[in-house]
Scaffold this motif. Structure first.
Motif, mmCIF file in Angstrom:
data_model
loop_
_atom_site.group_PDB
_atom_site.id
_atom_site.type_symbol
_atom_site.label_atom_id
_atom_site.label_comp_id
_atom_site.label_asym_id
_atom_site.label_seq_id
_atom_site.Cartn_x
_atom_site.Cartn_y
_atom_site.Cartn_z
ATOM 1 N N THR A 1 0.847 -1.199 0.000
ATOM 2 C CA THR A 1 0.000 0.000 0.000
ATOM 3 C C THR A 1 0.882 1.247 0.000
ATOM 4 O O THR A 1 1.980 1.230 0.539
ATOM 5 N N CYS A 2 0.376 2.328 -0.584
ATOM 6 C CA CYS A 2 1.218 3.524 -0.655
ATOM 7 C C CYS A 2 1.499 4.076 0.758
ATOM 8 O O CYS A 2 0.700 3.912 1.678
ATOM 9 N N TYR A 3 2.641 4.731 0.866
ATOM 10 C CA TYR A 3 3.147 5.170 2.176
ATOM 11 C C TYR A 3 2.189 6.102 2.933
ATOM 12 O O TYR A 3 1.998 5.934 4.139
ATOM 13 N N PRO A 4 1.552 7.093 2.258
ATOM 14 C CA PRO A 4 0.617 7.947 2.998
ATOM 15 C C PRO A 4 -0.522 7.147 3.645
ATOM 16 O O PRO A 4 -0.937 7.448 4.759
ATOM 17 N N ALA A 5 -0.998 6.123 2.949
ATOM 18 C CA ALA A 5 -2.072 5.302 3.517
ATOM 19 C C ALA A 5 -1.556 4.586 4.759
ATOM 20 O O ALA A 5 -2.228 4.531 5.801
ATOM 21 N N GLY B 1 -10.199 8.389 -8.498
ATOM 22 C CA GLY B 1 -9.772 7.032 -8.837
ATOM 23 C C GLY B 1 -8.572 6.553 -8.051
ATOM 24 O O GLY B 1 -8.220 5.381 -8.089
ATOM 25 N N CYS B 2 -7.918 7.470 -7.321
ATOM 26 C CA CYS B 2 -6.686 7.072 -6.650
ATOM 27 C C CYS B 2 -6.985 6.350 -5.340
ATOM 28 O O CYS B 2 -8.113 6.331 -4.874
ATOM 29 N N ARG B 3 -5.916 5.788 -4.761
ATOM 30 C CA ARG B 3 -6.111 5.016 -3.541
ATOM 31 C C ARG B 3 -6.614 5.848 -2.370
ATOM 32 O O ARG B 3 -7.118 5.312 -1.399
ATOM 33 N N ALA B 4 -6.461 7.184 -2.463
ATOM 34 C CA ALA B 4 -6.917 8.047 -1.372
ATOM 35 C C ALA B 4 -8.378 7.785 -1.031
ATOM 36 O O ALA B 4 -8.799 7.950 0.106
ATOM 37 N N SER B 5 -9.140 7.342 -2.022
ATOM 38 C CA SER B 5 -10.560 7.067 -1.788
ATOM 39 C C SER B 5 -10.754 5.788 -0.986
ATOM 40 O O SER B 5 -11.832 5.547 -0.466
ATOM 41 N N ASN B 6 -9.708 4.979 -0.922
ATOM 42 C CA ASN B 6 -9.867 3.690 -0.247
ATOM 43 C C ASN B 6 -9.243 3.633 1.140
ATOM 44 O O ASN B 6 -9.316 2.604 1.808
ATOM 45 N N TYR B 7 -8.642 4.735 1.568
ATOM 46 C CA TYR B 7 -8.019 4.736 2.899
ATOM 47 C C TYR B 7 -9.027 4.289 3.951
ATOM 48 O O TYR B 7 -8.707 3.564 4.871
ATOM 49 N N ILE B 8 -10.240 4.785 3.784
ATOM 50 C CA ILE B 8 -11.279 4.548 4.779
ATOM 51 C C ILE B 8 -11.513 3.041 5.003
ATOM 52 O O ILE B 8 -11.718 2.587 6.113
ATOM 53 N N GLY C 1 5.301 17.450 -4.734
ATOM 54 C CA GLY C 1 5.166 16.006 -4.518
ATOM 55 C C GLY C 1 3.743 15.610 -4.250
ATOM 56 O O GLY C 1 2.811 16.414 -4.398
ATOM 57 N N GLU C 2 3.575 14.380 -3.820
ATOM 58 C CA GLU C 2 2.242 13.877 -3.491
ATOM 59 C C GLU C 2 1.698 14.706 -2.335
ATOM 60 O O GLU C 2 2.458 15.056 -1.414
ATOM 61 N N ILE C 3 0.435 15.009 -2.365
ATOM 62 C CA ILE C 3 -0.130 16.008 -1.445
ATOM 63 C C ILE C 3 0.173 15.742 0.037
ATOM 64 O O ILE C 3 0.541 16.653 0.779
ATOM 65 N N MET D 1 -4.632 11.332 -12.213
ATOM 66 C CA MET D 1 -4.511 10.501 -11.009
ATOM 67 C C MET D 1 -3.457 11.081 -10.063
ATOM 68 O O MET D 1 -2.448 11.617 -10.516
ATOM 69 N N GLY D 2 -3.685 10.921 -8.784
ATOM 70 C CA GLY D 2 -2.766 11.512 -7.805
ATOM 71 C C GLY D 2 -2.788 13.016 -7.963
ATOM 72 O O GLY D 2 -3.853 13.625 -8.027
ATOM 73 N N GLU D 3 -1.607 13.625 -8.075
ATOM 74 C CA GLU D 3 -1.536 15.075 -8.289
ATOM 75 C C GLU D 3 -1.652 15.401 -9.768
ATOM 76 O O GLU D 3 -1.697 16.564 -10.157
ATOM 77 N N GLY D 4 -1.605 14.362 -10.614
ATOM 78 C CA GLY D 4 -1.754 14.549 -12.052
ATOM 79 C C GLY D 4 -0.744 15.543 -12.614
ATOM 80 O O GLY D 4 0.371 15.685 -12.085
ATOM 81 N N GLN E 1 8.465 11.870 -3.019
ATOM 82 C CA GLN E 1 7.778 10.735 -3.654
ATOM 83 C C GLN E 1 7.466 9.648 -2.632
ATOM 84 O O GLN E 1 8.380 9.082 -2.051
ATOM 85 N N PRO E 2 6.202 9.333 -2.428
ATOM 86 C CA PRO E 2 5.932 8.248 -1.489
ATOM 87 C C PRO E 2 6.101 6.877 -2.132
ATOM 88 O O PRO E 2 5.825 6.709 -3.330
ATOM 89 N N PHE E 3 6.505 5.910 -1.329
ATOM 90 C CA PHE E 3 6.625 4.540 -1.820
ATOM 91 C C PHE E 3 5.235 4.021 -2.225
ATOM 92 O O PHE E 3 4.241 4.311 -1.569
ATOM 93 N N GLY E 4 5.207 3.305 -3.296
ATOM 94 C CA GLY E 4 3.958 2.645 -3.703
ATOM 95 C C GLY E 4 2.991 3.558 -4.416
ATOM 96 O O GLY E 4 1.830 3.200 -4.623
ATOM 97 N N CYS E 5 3.448 4.772 -4.802
ATOM 98 C CA CYS E 5 2.533 5.701 -5.455
ATOM 99 C C CYS E 5 2.842 5.727 -6.951
ATOM 100 O O CYS E 5 3.776 6.403 -7.376
ATOM 101 N N LEU E 6 2.081 4.981 -7.703
ATOM 102 C CA LEU E 6 2.346 4.907 -9.140
ATOM 103 C C LEU E 6 2.103 6.244 -9.843
ATOM 104 O O LEU E 6 2.971 6.738 -10.555
ATOM 105 N N PRO E 7 0.929 6.891 -9.604
ATOM 106 C CA PRO E 7 0.661 8.123 -10.350
ATOM 107 C C PRO E 7 1.749 9.166 -10.190
ATOM 108 O O PRO E 7 2.195 9.777 -11.158
ATOM 109 N N ASN E 8 2.189 9.381 -8.948
ATOM 110 C CA ASN E 8 3.147 10.460 -8.743
ATOM 111 C C ASN E 8 4.559 10.110 -9.176
ATOM 112 O O ASN E 8 5.390 10.995 -9.354
ATOM 113 N N HIS E 9 4.859 8.845 -9.337
ATOM 114 C CA HIS E 9 6.171 8.506 -9.877
ATOM 115 C C HIS E 9 6.218 8.872 -11.361
ATOM 116 O O HIS E 9 7.264 9.180 -11.906
HETATM 117 S S1 SF4 Z 1 -1.495 9.782 -4.983
HETATM 118 FE FE1 SF4 Z 1 -0.130 8.092 -4.561
HETATM 119 S S2 SF4 Z 1 0.315 8.240 -2.421
HETATM 120 FE FE2 SF4 Z 1 -1.486 9.506 -2.778
HETATM 121 S S3 SF4 Z 1 -3.192 8.095 -2.432
HETATM 122 FE FE3 SF4 Z 1 -2.741 7.979 -4.592
HETATM 123 S S4 SF4 Z 1 -1.324 6.229 -4.741
HETATM 124 FE FE4 SF4 Z 1 -1.399 6.824 -2.606
#
Ligand code: SF4
Lengths: 418, 331
Positions: A70-74, A105-112, A230-232, A334-337, A359-367
Motif C-alpha cells: 500500500t502507498c506510504y501515505p495510507a 480514482g486514486c487510492r486516497a478514496s480507499n483509505y477509509i 510532490g504527493e499532497i 490521477m494523484g496530483e496529475g 515521492q511516497p513509496f507505492g505511489c504509481l501516479p506520482n512517480h
Molecule cells: S497519490 Fe499516490 S500516495 Fe497519494 S493516495 Fe494515490 S497512490 Fe497513494
C-alpha cells in the motif's frame, strides 16, 4: 456508551448520540489548514482532535496493519490512527475517526476501508469511521456538513494558504525566532472569531499582509530558495516528509511550497477536461466549473493582496497550466496529475530552481508525473536542480537529508557563481 | 461541569506544563504571554478546579465498595509502590523474562485434543461445509505426516492423532513451534494455533493482572493530578486492547479491573499472547511506561503534599508554586 447502530450494508454509523460524547480524530496533513479545520468543527458542536503525533511507532503500527504494498501515505494514516487509539489518550468507546475521501480514482478514496480493516484486526470495530467528502459518499446521521461549516472551510483554506505563503517567506529572515509562527496563531484565533468571513476577505488579507510586513527581519541574499513539490500528503505533512520544511529552514533555506488552492482548482479543472474529452456527465461539469471559478477568484484576491509588497505571490492557475502543456497532457489526473509537473515548471520559471520532489513509496501516479518528468524538465530548463526523495517505511531520515544536502551544495555553488 | 469542560481544563493544564518542560519548542518571553501562562496556572491550581478535576478523574478507578479516607501522603506512597511493581511485572512480560510462552508437552496435548475432538465431531459429516472441513483436516495432516512423526505425533488409521511421549520429549522446542504455530505452519493451515501457556508465563500474567488491579485501587485514593491522568490513559489503553485480551481469557470489567480465566489463558494461542505481551510496542510495554510514570508522579505528590503552603486566597503560595513546577518538571 452510545448504542452502536449499523446500516443495511453493516457499516457502523456515527450517530447523533455519538456526536455529543465522542472525540473525533483526524490526521494532520497541513498544519495551518487542519488546525483551522479542527477549530471550525469544534465551534459547530463536534469534539475534534487533530493528531500531531510523530515517530517511528506510527510507521510500525502502519506496517503491522496494512499490506506493505500500500502507498506510504495510507500506511501513515492508518498507523497514526492505530497508535493514537492504543496510546491511552482516548477512550476507544468514545472515539471516532475521520478521513477525507476525495472520491477520485486514486487510492486516497480507499483509505477509509483500510482503516476499518485495521480496526477489525486490532479488535476495535466499535470505533466508527466518518468520511469527509463532498461527493455524498457514506452518510452518517450524527455528522452533517452544514452550509455554515462548508463556507468556513472554504474561506479557511484561502486564509490558510495566504498565511502559509507569507510565513514561508518571512520565517527564514525574522530577527526574533518564532515571530511568524506566533502571528499565525494570533490570526487563527482572530479568524475563528470572525468566522472566516468571506465578505471581509479583502480587508482581512490586507491586514494579514500588513502584519507580516511589520515583522522585523534581515534580508539575507545567501539563503537558498527551495521548492517542495510532490504527493499532497508527503508534500505537506511533517509526519510524511520527516519534517522536511524544518530541516530545510535549519539549513538556511527559504521554502516555497505551492498552496492548496491550486490543488482544488486542479480538481475542478480535471472534471471539466474529462467532460470535454470523454463526454461525461454535464451536471458534474457545471459543478466543477463553479468550484474552479470560485477558487480562481480567491487566488486572484490573494495575488492582489500581495501586489506592491516584497512578497512573492502565487502564480495564476491558467499560467501554471499553460506552462505544463509542452510536457504532458492535462488528461493526467490521477494523484496530483499534471499539477505536480506544472508546479515544478512554475517554480523554475519564478526563479526557484532548487526543488525537492517528495515521492511516497507505492505511489504509481506520482512517480510518473513527478520523478518521471524530471529528465524532460531538465532538458528544457538546464538550470533546474531537482532531487527526488523517496519516502518509505524503510528509508532513513539521515539518507534523505544527505541527498538533500547534496542538492543544496549544488544550489549554493550556483548562488556563489551568480 | 461537563466532561468536556474538564477536558478543556486538562488541556490547559497540559499546555501549561508542556510549555514549561518542552524544550524543543521555543516559547515567547513577552509579558503578555507570561501573564497568559500565569492566568492559566491560577486556574489550574485553584482549589475548586483541582477538586472537580480530581473527582472526574477518579471516576475511572472507582470500584464503589471502598469508602475509606483518601488523599494522604501514605496513599501516594502506596500508589507509587504498586505502580512501580506493575511496571516491573509488565516489563518482565514484554522482555520475555521467563523461559517460554508455551510448555511443549501441554501445547502438543492441547493441539492433539482439539484436533481429535474436531475429527470426531465431523465423523458423520453431511453438509458440504462439514465435508470440506473434514477433507482439509485429513489431507493437510497427511501432507505433514512425516514432519509430525518427527516431533512425536502419529497419525492413526482413524485419522486421529496420538502422542509418542518419548519422541516428543526429545523433539526440539523450535521444531514443535514452527510446525504448530505461526503463519505458513501446519497449524495455521488447519486454522489452529499452539496453545498451552507455560507455568512461568502464566504466573507472570497473573502477577501482572494483580499489580494492575492494585494500582487502580490505589489510584482511586490518590490526589496527584498527573498520576490520575496517566491512570486514565492506562485504562484507555486497556480498553483499546480489551477484545484482544478477551481472546486470551483476560476480561476487563466495568470497573476496569482485569479478571483472568485460567483455563482459557492456558489454551490461548501463542501468536496472540506474543502480540499482546512481547516487544516494544506491545500492550505490556505501553502499560509499563505508564505505570512507571504513575510511580514517579505519586512519589513526588507524596513529597509535595508535605511541603505545600497556601496563601490567604486558598491557592498555593508563590514558593510552593515554584517548587511544584520544579518537581513536576522533573517527572
Ligand atoms: S497519490 Fe499516490 S500516495 Fe497519494 S493516495 Fe494515490 S497512490 Fe497513494
Amino acid at each position: 456508551m452510545a448504542e452502536l447502530v449499523y446500516n443495511e450494508q453493516g457499516r457502523l454509523l456515527f450517530t447523533e448520540e455519538m456526536r455529543q460524547e465522542y472525540t473525533i480524530l483526524i490526521p494532520n496533513m497541513l498544519p495551518i489548514h487542519f488546525t483551522m479545520l479542527e477549530r471550525i468543527f469544534n465551534n459547530h458542536g463536534y469534539k475534534v482532535k487533530l493528531l500531531r503525533s510523530m515517530g517511528r511507532k506510527i510507521i510500525d503500527e502502519g506496517l503491522e496493519n496494512v499490506h506493505n504494498d500500500t502507498c506510504y501515505p495510507a500506511l501513515l494514516c492508518v498507523g497514526q490512527f492505530m497508535d493514537a487509539l492504543k496510546s491511552g489518550e482516548y477512550d476507544v468507546n468514545k472515539t471516532a475517526l475521520m478521513m477525507i475521501q476525495t472520491g477520485g480514482g486514486c487510492r486516497a478514496s480507499n483509505y477509509i476501508h483500510l482503516i476499518r480493516k485495521a480496526l477489525k484486526r486490532c479488535g476495535m470495530e466499535q470505533v466508527p469511521v466518518i468520511s469527509l467528502n463532498l461527493a455524498g459518499l457514506e452518510k452518517n446521521p450524527g455528522f452533517k456538513l452544514t452550509a455554515s461549516m462548508l463556507a468556513q472551510f472554504i474561506t479557511g483554506i484561502c486564509y490558510a494558504d495566504l498565511l502559509m505563503l507569507l510565513a514561508n517567506q518571512v520565517r527564514p529572515y525574522e530577527n526574533h525566532r518564532g515571530d511568524s509562527d506566533r502571528l499565525i496563531e494570533k490570526w487563527i484565533d482572530k479568524l475563528v472569531e470572525i468566522k472566516f468571513s468571506y465578505t471581509a476577505f479583502d480587508r482581512i488579507s490586507a491586514e494579514i499582509v500588513d502584519d507580516f510586513k511589520k515583522i522585523p527581519y534581515t534580508p539575507d541574499p545567501d539563503k537558498v530558495k527551495v521548492g517542495i513539490v510532490g504527493e499532497i500528503f508527503i508534500k505537506y505533512s511533517p509526519l510524511g516528509n520527516n519534517e522536511l520544511q524544518n530541516f530545510l529552514e535549519s539549513e538556511e533555506c527559504e521554502v516555497s511550497c505551492p498552496g492548496l488552492i491550486d490543488f482544488l482548482i486542479f480538481m475542478g479543472d480535471h472534471q471539466v477536461v474529462e467532460t470535454k474529452l470523454y463526454h461525461t456527465k454535464y451536471k458534474k461539469y457545471i459543478a466543477s466549473s463553479a468550484v474552479k471559478s470560485f477558487f480562481k477568484m480567491m487566488q486572484n484576491k490573494i495575488i492582489k493582496a500581495l501586489e506592491g509588497t516584497r512578497f512573492r505571490p502565487p502564480a495564476k492557475f491558467e499560467e501554471t497550466k499553460k506552462n505544463v502543456l509542452p510536457f504532458l497532457s492535462p488528461a493526467n489526473k490521477m494523484g496530483e496529475g499534471w499539477l505536480l509537473t506544472a508546479e515544478m515548471v512554475e517554480l523554475i520559471s519564478s526563479g526557484v530552481n532548487n526543488i525537492v520532489c517528495a515521492q511516497p513509496f507505492g505511489c504509481l501516479p506520482n512517480h510518473i508525473v513527478g520523478k518521471g518528468m524530471i529528465r524532460k524538465i531538465r532538458a528544457v530548463h538546464p538550470e533546474a536542480n531537482i532531487v527526488a526523495i523517496d519516502y518509505d517505511p524503510g528509508a532513513t531520515k539521515v539518507n534523505q537529508e544527505n541527498r538533500i544536502k547534496l542538492m543544496l551544495s549544488a544550489a549554493k555553488a550556483q548562488l556563489g557563481k551568480s | 461541569m461537563s466532561l468536556y469542560g474538564i477536558n478543556a481544563y486538562t488541556s490547559n493544564y497540559n499546555s501549561l506544563y508542556s510549555g514549561l518542560y518542552n524544550r524543543s519548542k521555543s516559547y515567547s518571553t513577552s509579558t503578555s504571554d507570561l501573564l497568559e501562562l500565569a492566568k492559566k496556572a491560577d486556574m489550574v491550581r485553584s482549589p475548586s478546579y483541582r477538586k472537580k478535576m480530581l473527582e472526574q478523574l477518579k471516576n475511572n478507578f472507582s470500584d464503589k465498595s471502598d469508602t475509606s479516607e483518601v488523599g494522604s501522603s501514605s496513599n501516594e506512597m502506596k500508589l507509587s509502590s504498586n505502580a512501580k511493581q506493575l511496571s516491573a511485572d509488565a516489563l518482565s512480560l514484554s522482555s520475555g523474562g521467563f523461559s517460554s510462552w508455551t510448555n511443549k508437552s501441554d501445547a502438543v496435548k492441547n493441539f492433539v485434543d482439539k484436533y481429535n475432538s474436531e475429527i470426531e465431531s465431523l465423523a458423520d459429516a453431511e453438509t458440504t461445509a462439514d465435508k470440506g472441513r473434514q477433507s482439509t483436516l485429513i489431507n493437510t495432516t497427511q501432507k505433514y505426516r512425516s514432519a509430525l512423526e518427527d516431533i512425536g505425533i502419529t497419525v492413526g488409521e482413524d485419522n486421529k492423532l496420538s502422542i509418542d511421549s518419548s519422541k516428543l520429549l526429545n523433539a526440539s522446542e523450535r521444531n514443535v513451534r514452527s510446525l504448530l504455530s505461526g503463519s505458513y505452519s501446519y497449524g495455521s493451515k488447519i486454522g489452529y494455533d499452539m496453545g498451552g501457556v507455560s507455568d512461568s508465563a502464566l504466573d507472570l500474567v497473573k502477577k501482572f493482572a494483580e499489580s494492575y488491579n492494585n494500582t487502580l485501587d490505589s489510584l482511586e485514593k490518590s490526589d496527584s493530578v498527573q498520576a490520575l491522568e496517566k491512570g486514565v490513559s492506562m485504562v484507555n489503553t486497556t480498553k483499546a486492547f480489551s477484545r484482544t485480551l478477551a481472546k486470551v481469557g483476560i476480561s476487563v470489567g466495568s470497573d476496569n479491573r482485569l479478571t483472568i480465566d485460567e483455563d482459557a489463558l492456558k489454551k490461548a494461542p501463542e501468536e496472540t499472547l506474543r502480540s499482546l505481551f512481547s516487544g516494544g510496542y506491545s500492550y505490556a510495554n505501553k502499560i509499563a511506561d505508564k505505570a512507571s510514570f504513575i510511580g514517579r508522579a505519586s512519589a513526588l505528590e507524596a513529597q509535595l503534599s508535605n511541603s505545600y503552603t497556601y496563601n490567604n486566597k486558598g491557592g498555593l503560595d508563590f514558593f510552593s508554586q515554584m517548587a511544584a513546577s520544579l518537581f513536576e518538571n522533573m517527572i
